[in-house]
Design an enzyme around this catalytic site. Structure first.
Site, PDB file in Angstrom:
ATOM      1  CG  HIS A 122      -1.972  -1.051   1.211  1.00  0.00           C
ATOM      2  ND1 HIS A 122      -2.809  -1.275   0.143  1.00  0.00           N
ATOM      3  CD2 HIS A 122      -2.301  -1.982   2.145  1.00  0.00           C
ATOM      4  CE1 HIS A 122      -3.616  -2.297   0.419  1.00  0.00           C
ATOM      5  NE2 HIS A 122      -3.313  -2.753   1.619  1.00  0.00           N
ATOM      6  CG  ASP A 159      -3.136  -8.290   0.752  1.00  0.00           C
ATOM      7  OD1 ASP A 159      -2.444  -8.633   1.726  1.00  0.00           O
ATOM      8  OD2 ASP A 159      -4.138  -7.535   0.853  1.00  0.00           O
ATOM      9  CG  HIS A 161      -6.776  -5.043   1.801  1.00  0.00           C
ATOM     10  ND1 HIS A 161      -6.279  -5.987   2.686  1.00  0.00           N
ATOM     11  CD2 HIS A 161      -7.912  -4.540   2.340  1.00  0.00           C
ATOM     12  CE1 HIS A 161      -7.096  -6.044   3.748  1.00  0.00           C
ATOM     13  NE2 HIS A 161      -8.087  -5.187   3.559  1.00  0.00           N
ATOM     14  CG  ASP A 243      -5.377  -9.803   3.371  1.00  0.00           C
ATOM     15  OD1 ASP A 243      -5.080 -10.322   2.280  1.00  0.00           O
ATOM     16  OD2 ASP A 243      -5.041  -8.636   3.682  1.00  0.00           O
TER      17      ASP A 243
HETATM   18 ZN   LIG Z   1      -4.421  -7.005   2.736  1.00  0.00          ZN
END
Ligand SMILES: [Zn+2]
Length: 308
Positions: A122, A159, A161, A243
């Protein structure tokens, strides 16, 4: 040939406020789960400042240095914090990614896993975000391109996200293909299909909440793997977040451990087919400790199997 495990105790020195999901126990559980695999353990070095300057400007590195608290916590955004040991941990995380590429590019290891925190995908060029400080996966790609003379590197981010930071760092890097599958809608909100990079070098595969492993497999087989084959990378970097597991508290996908096994096996097969097996995986998210430990062990077991 072998699988290298890069790690360092400095990962434990990055402490978060009580109740924060990106906690020290994550790396403890991961390392404990990997112990029986008898991997080639490599001490993660500190990244050189020149390495970090491949992806972040000097002003960003200086800003983080200045922000590190002498004690307690410094808050960078709603959920990104620094403790006194955070920068050493992040610096080691970046160093692990660089060293992993060196080992794999130099033929000392067939593939490698970086068991480090904080995660990195991120972190944008000048903005820490979502628990992340340095863009380790993008750095691994840039290091392979600039330092090892590779012509094409793919980064695959599974992931849950969106890897907005990696996308930002590689947006105008025509030698890199960035592929991200992620739940949408979900934080950080980016990662739509029409975000395709400056050179059509970004591929986003948004997944509806509830997407299970069968649907994920169909999408990877129909869209991601053909795209990787067409790009023909010389190295595959994996942003390995766990996740998307059904038990994860931060998201709503329905993947099981066997789905991470399948995906890892397929990515290793693609690396065998196109890159002489060269694959570097870096730990990103995964916040249910039991699922994180089991899925990481399953993921690295597949790496080890592929390296035999
Ligand atoms: Zn994540």
């Amino acid at each position: 040939m072998t699988t290298a495990l890069l790690t360092h105790a400095d990962s434990l020195g990055h402490v978060m406020p009580p109740g924060h999901p990106e906690r020290v126990a994550r790396i403890e559980h991961v390392l404990h789960a990997l112990e029986p695999l008898d991997l080639w353990r490599v001490t993660a070095p500190m990244a050189a400042e020149d390495d970090l300057l491949r992806i972040h400007p000097q002003s960003y590195i200086d800003m983080l240095r200045d922000a590190v608290p002498a004690e307690g916590f410094a808050q960078l955004d709603a959920d990104t914090f620094l403790s006194p040991g955070s920068l050493d941990a992040a610096w080691r995380g970046a160093g692990a990614a660089v060293r992993a590429v060196d080992l794999v590019a130099g033929g000392e290891a067939r593939n490698a896993f970086c068991a480090m925190r904080p995660p990195g995908h991120h972190a944008e060029t000048e903005t820490p975000m979502g628990f992340c400080l340095f863009g380790n996966a993008a750095l691994a790609a840039r290091h392979a391109l600039d330092h090892h003379g590779m012509g094409r590197v793919a980064v695959v981010d599974f992931d849950v996200h969106h890897g907005n930071g990696t996308q930002d760092l590689l947006w105008d890097e025509r030698r890199a293909l960035f592929v991200s599958s992620h739940q949408m809608p979900l934080w950080p909100g980016t990662g739509a299909r029409d975000e395709t990079g400056a050179y059509d070098n970004v591929m986003n595969v948004p997944l509806a909440p509830g997407t299970d492993g069968a649907r994920m497999r169909t999408l990877y087989e129909a869209e991601v793997f053909p795209r990787l084959r067409a790009f023909a990378p010389e190295l595959i970097v994996v942003s390995a977040g766990f996740d998307a597991h059904a038990d994860d508290p931060l998201a709503n996908l329905d993947w099981q451990e066997e789905d991470f096994v399948w995906l890892t096996r397929e990515l290793c097969a693609l690396a065998d087919e196109m890159c002489g097996g060269r694959l570097v995986s870096v730990l990103e998210g995964g916040y249910d400790l039991t699922a994180l430990a089991a899925c990481t062990r399953a993921h690295v077991t597949e790496l080890k199997e592929a390296a035999r």
